[in-house]
Motif scaffolding. Structure first.
Motif, PDB file in Angstrom:
ATOM      1  N   ALA A   1       0.838  -1.202   0.000  1.00 35.09           N
ATOM      2  CA  ALA A   1       0.000   0.000   0.000  1.00 35.09           C
ATOM      3  C   ALA A   1       0.873   1.251   0.000  1.00 35.09           C
ATOM      4  O   ALA A   1       0.588   2.216  -0.722  1.00 35.09           O
ATOM      5  CB  ALA A   1      -0.940  -0.010   1.201  1.00 35.09           C
ATOM      6  N   ILE A   2       1.936   1.251   0.793  1.00 36.43           N
ATOM      7  CA  ILE A   2       2.860   2.392   0.817  1.00 36.43           C
ATOM      8  C   ILE A   2       3.502   2.573  -0.552  1.00 36.43           C
ATOM      9  O   ILE A   2       3.578   3.691  -1.073  1.00 36.43           O
ATOM     10  CB  ILE A   2       3.924   2.213   1.925  1.00 36.43           C
ATOM     11  N   ALA A   3       3.944   1.486  -1.166  1.00 37.03           N
ATOM     12  CA  ALA A   3       4.559   1.558  -2.501  1.00 37.03           C
ATOM     13  C   ALA A   3       3.564   2.062  -3.546  1.00 37.03           C
ATOM     14  O   ALA A   3       3.929   2.853  -4.427  1.00 37.03           O
ATOM     15  CB  ALA A   3       5.109   0.189  -2.901  1.00 37.03           C
ATOM     16  N   MET A   4       2.318   1.628  -3.459  1.00 36.92           N
ATOM     17  CA  MET A   4       1.293   2.090  -4.408  1.00 36.92           C
ATOM     18  C   MET A   4       1.093   3.592  -4.291  1.00 36.92           C
ATOM     19  O   MET A   4       0.979   4.296  -5.294  1.00 36.92           O
ATOM     20  CB  MET A   4      -0.028   1.346  -4.161  1.00 36.92           C
ATOM     21  N   SER A   5       1.051   4.093  -3.053  1.00 38.17           N
ATOM     22  CA  SER A   5       0.901   5.530  -2.847  1.00 38.17           C
ATOM     23  C   SER A   5       2.105   6.269  -3.416  1.00 38.17           C
ATOM     24  O   SER A   5       1.957   7.249  -4.152  1.00 38.17           O
ATOM     25  CB  SER A   5       0.743   5.836  -1.352  1.00 38.17           C
ATOM     26  N   ARG A   6       3.291   5.803  -3.093  1.00 35.71           N
ATOM     27  CA  ARG A   6       4.534   6.441  -3.553  1.00 35.71           C
ATOM     28  C   ARG A   6       4.665   6.426  -5.071  1.00 35.71           C
ATOM     29  O   ARG A   6       5.047   7.415  -5.687  1.00 35.71           O
ATOM     30  CB  ARG A   6       5.737   5.725  -2.927  1.00 35.71           C
ATOM     31  N   ASP A   7       4.341   5.302  -5.685  1.00 37.38           N
ATOM     32  CA  ASP A   7       4.635   5.091  -7.111  1.00 37.38           C
ATOM     33  C   ASP A   7       3.561   5.563  -8.067  1.00 37.38           C
ATOM     34  O   ASP A   7       3.844   5.771  -9.246  1.00 37.38           O
ATOM     35  CB  ASP A   7       4.920   3.616  -7.371  1.00 37.38           C
ATOM     36  N   ARG A   8       2.295   5.738  -7.576  1.00 41.46           N
ATOM     37  CA  ARG A   8       1.275   6.145  -8.545  1.00 41.46           C
ATOM     38  C   ARG A   8       0.046   6.844  -7.986  1.00 41.46           C
ATOM     39  O   ARG A   8      -0.611   7.572  -8.701  1.00 41.46           O
ATOM     40  CB  ARG A   8       0.839   4.976  -9.423  1.00 41.46           C
ATOM     41  N   LEU A   9      -0.274   6.693  -6.712  1.00 41.75           N
ATOM     42  CA  LEU A   9      -1.548   7.202  -6.214  1.00 41.75           C
ATOM     43  C   LEU A   9      -1.509   8.614  -5.638  1.00 41.75           C
ATOM     44  O   LEU A   9      -2.430   9.395  -5.879  1.00 41.75           O
ATOM     45  CB  LEU A   9      -2.127   6.254  -5.150  1.00 41.75           C
ATOM     46  N   CYS A  10      -0.491   8.942  -4.855  1.00 39.40           N
ATOM     47  CA  CYS A  10      -0.474  10.233  -4.154  1.00 39.40           C
ATOM     48  C   CYS A  10      -0.136  11.360  -5.128  1.00 39.40           C
ATOM     49  O   CYS A  10       0.996  11.520  -5.551  1.00 39.40           O
ATOM     50  CB  CYS A  10       0.527  10.202  -3.004  1.00 39.40           C
ATOM     51  N   THR A  11      -1.136  12.148  -5.456  1.00 37.73           N
ATOM     52  CA  THR A  11      -0.971  13.251  -6.402  1.00 37.73           C
ATOM     53  C   THR A  11       0.091  14.238  -5.930  1.00 37.73           C
ATOM     54  O   THR A  11       0.874  14.750  -6.733  1.00 37.73           O
ATOM     55  CB  THR A  11      -2.312  13.982  -6.601  1.00 37.73           C
ATOM     56  N   VAL A  12       0.145  14.506  -4.651  1.00 33.14           N
ATOM     57  CA  VAL A  12       1.079  15.504  -4.136  1.00 33.14           C
ATOM     58  C   VAL A  12       2.525  15.031  -4.289  1.00 33.14           C
ATOM     59  O   VAL A  12       3.361  15.719  -4.884  1.00 33.14           O
ATOM     60  CB  VAL A  12       0.764  15.865  -2.670  1.00 33.14           C
ATOM     61  N   SER A  13       2.839  13.854  -3.772  1.00 29.91           N
ATOM     62  CA  SER A  13       4.222  13.382  -3.870  1.00 29.91           C
ATOM     63  C   SER A  13       4.599  13.070  -5.317  1.00 29.91           C
ATOM     64  O   SER A  13       5.739  13.303  -5.730  1.00 29.91           O
ATOM     65  CB  SER A  13       4.467  12.162  -2.974  1.00 29.91           C
ATOM     66  N   ARG A  14       3.661  12.578  -6.098  1.00 37.94           N
ATOM     67  CA  ARG A  14       3.953  12.306  -7.513  1.00 37.94           C
ATOM     68  C   ARG A  14       4.281  13.603  -8.254  1.00 37.94           C
ATOM     69  O   ARG A  14       5.176  13.637  -9.098  1.00 37.94           O
ATOM     70  CB  ARG A  14       2.769  11.605  -8.193  1.00 37.94           C
ATOM     71  N   THR A  15       3.590  14.691  -7.930  1.00 32.45           N
ATOM     72  CA  THR A  15       3.876  15.984  -8.563  1.00 32.45           C
ATOM     73  C   THR A  15       5.277  16.455  -8.187  1.00 32.45           C
ATOM     74  O   THR A  15       6.024  16.939  -9.041  1.00 32.45           O
ATOM     75  CB  THR A  15       2.823  17.025  -8.162  1.00 32.45           C
ATOM     76  N   VAL A  16       5.652  16.280  -6.920  1.00 31.94           N
ATOM     77  CA  VAL A  16       7.002  16.651  -6.491  1.00 31.94           C
ATOM     78  C   VAL A  16       8.031  15.770  -7.184  1.00 31.94           C
ATOM     79  O   VAL A  16       9.037  16.254  -7.709  1.00 31.94           O
ATOM     80  CB  VAL A  16       7.128  16.563  -4.948  1.00 31.94           C
ATOM     81  N   GLN A  17       7.785  14.455  -7.227  1.00 29.95           N
ATOM     82  CA  GLN A  17       8.740  13.526  -7.837  1.00 29.95           C
ATOM     83  C   GLN A  17       8.916  13.777  -9.329  1.00 29.95           C
ATOM     84  O   GLN A  17      10.032  13.757  -9.837  1.00 29.95           O
ATOM     85  CB  GLN A  17       8.274  12.077  -7.621  1.00 29.95           C
ATOM     86  N   LEU A  18       7.818  14.012 -10.016  1.00 30.52           N
ATOM     87  CA  LEU A  18       7.878  14.197 -11.469  1.00 30.52           C
ATOM     88  C   LEU A  18       8.269  15.616 -11.859  1.00 30.52           C
ATOM     89  O   LEU A  18       8.779  15.838 -12.952  1.00 30.52           O
ATOM     90  CB  LEU A  18       6.517  13.856 -12.096  1.00 30.52           C
ATOM     91  N   GLY A  19       7.988  16.552 -10.989  1.00 31.55           N
ATOM     92  CA  GLY A  19       8.225  17.961 -11.290  1.00 31.55           C
ATOM     93  C   GLY A  19       7.076  18.515 -12.110  1.00 31.55           C
ATOM     94  O   GLY A  19       6.470  17.809 -12.911  1.00 31.55           O
ATOM     95  N   ALA A  20       6.753  19.754 -11.882  1.00 29.41           N
ATOM     96  CA  ALA A  20       5.680  20.408 -12.631  1.00 29.41           C
ATOM     97  C   ALA A  20       6.051  21.877 -12.788  1.00 29.41           C
ATOM     98  O   ALA A  20       6.554  22.508 -11.857  1.00 29.41           O
ATOM     99  CB  ALA A  20       4.349  20.299 -11.892  1.00 29.41           C
ATOM    100  N   ASP A  21       5.821  22.397 -13.976  1.00 26.86           N
ATOM    101  CA  ASP A  21       6.054  23.820 -14.196  1.00 26.86           C
ATOM    102  C   ASP A  21       5.068  24.627 -13.372  1.00 26.86           C
ATOM    103  O   ASP A  21       3.901  24.264 -13.251  1.00 26.86           O
ATOM    104  CB  ASP A  21       5.891  24.172 -15.674  1.00 26.86           C
ATOM    105  N   VAL A  22       5.535  25.726 -12.820  1.00 20.50           N
ATOM    106  CA  VAL A  22       4.678  26.660 -12.102  1.00 20.50           C
ATOM    107  C   VAL A  22       4.774  27.994 -12.832  1.00 20.50           C
ATOM    108  O   VAL A  22       5.863  28.554 -12.963  1.00 20.50           O
ATOM    109  CB  VAL A  22       5.120  26.829 -10.625  1.00 20.50           C
ATOM    110  N   THR A  23       3.658  28.461 -13.321  1.00 19.87           N
ATOM    111  CA  THR A  23       3.605  29.739 -14.035  1.00 19.87           C
ATOM    112  C   THR A  23       3.217  30.831 -13.067  1.00 19.87           C
ATOM    113  O   THR A  23       2.246  30.682 -12.315  1.00 19.87           O
ATOM    114  CB  THR A  23       2.574  29.666 -15.186  1.00 19.87           C
ATOM    115  N   TYR A  24       3.972  31.897 -13.036  1.00 18.20           N
ATOM    116  CA  TYR A  24       3.660  33.057 -12.201  1.00 18.20           C
ATOM    117  C   TYR A  24       3.073  34.129 -13.106  1.00 18.20           C
ATOM    118  O   TYR A  24       3.687  34.485 -14.107  1.00 18.20           O
ATOM    119  CB  TYR A  24       4.919  33.606 -11.522  1.00 18.20           C
ATOM    120  N   GLU A  25       1.883  34.635 -12.743  1.00 14.65           N
ATOM    121  CA  GLU A  25       1.206  35.664 -13.532  1.00 14.65           C
ATOM    122  C   GLU A  25       0.788  36.796 -12.622  1.00 14.65           C
ATOM    123  O   GLU A  25       0.713  36.653 -11.411  1.00 14.65           O
ATOM    124  CB  GLU A  25      -0.045  35.083 -14.202  1.00 14.65           C
ATOM    125  N   GLN A  26       0.475  37.925 -13.207  1.00 10.90           N
ATOM    126  CA  GLN A  26      -0.040  39.072 -12.469  1.00 10.90           C
ATOM    127  C   GLN A  26      -1.302  39.556 -13.153  1.00 10.90           C
ATOM    128  O   GLN A  26      -1.336  39.635 -14.383  1.00 10.90           O
ATOM    129  CB  GLN A  26       1.016  40.186 -12.459  1.00 10.90           C
TER     130      GLN A  26
END
Length: 141
Positions: free
Chosen positions: A115-140
């Motif tokens: 279950a821990i591995a499933m969360s780490r490897d594919r389920l947890c959106t938050v940690s997966r976003t950190v692991q994979l990296g995501a562009d963050v656009t800053y706008e005004q």
């Protein structure tokens, strides 16, 4: 993005280096700079988000087999400043989960590492976003 996939919060200043985050359902949480107020810092909220996301995953999966008698996670890492700027390194979740004696507890205990591995490897959106990296656009506006 469609309404089905879009997520957002609104952040509002409420004091010196203090902010309130409000979600679309009206829930609120607070953050600050880590000064004298008890509010979480943004980094602490990141750690809480990673731990909370995985906790929900692991609890839902293991609860199908047996109910935990203890469930906690320690989330931590090092905040560093280097050539890449400020960032966290060595992020780690340490699970402290116990189940009752008996067949259901045994089944949940046996499935816990998966279950821990499933969360780490594919389920947890938050940690997966950190692991994979995501562009963050800053706008005004």
């Amino acid at each position: 993005m469609s309404d089905e996939t879009y997520r957002s919060i609104e952040l509002t200043k409420i004091g010196d280096a203090r902010f309130k985050a409000t979600n679309a359902r009206g829930g609120e949480t607070f953050m600050g700079s880590g000064g004298l107020d008890p509010d979480f810092t943004p980094v602490e909220l990141l750690l809480a988000a990673i731990a909370g996301c995985s906790a929900i995953d692991v609890d839902l999966i293991t609860a199908k087999r047996g109910t935990s008698t203890r469930f906690g996670i320690l989330a931590g890492g090092d905040k560093v400043r280097d050539a890449d700027g400020n960032h966290m390194t060595g992020l780690r979740l340490t699970f402290d989960v116990a189940f009752p004696e008996g067949p259901e507890g045994d089944a949940a205990r046996e499935f816990l590492p998966r279950a821990i591995a499933m969360s780490r490897d594919r389920l947890c959106t938050v940690s997966r976003t950190v692991q994979l990296g995501a562009d963050v656009t800053y706008e005004q506006t």
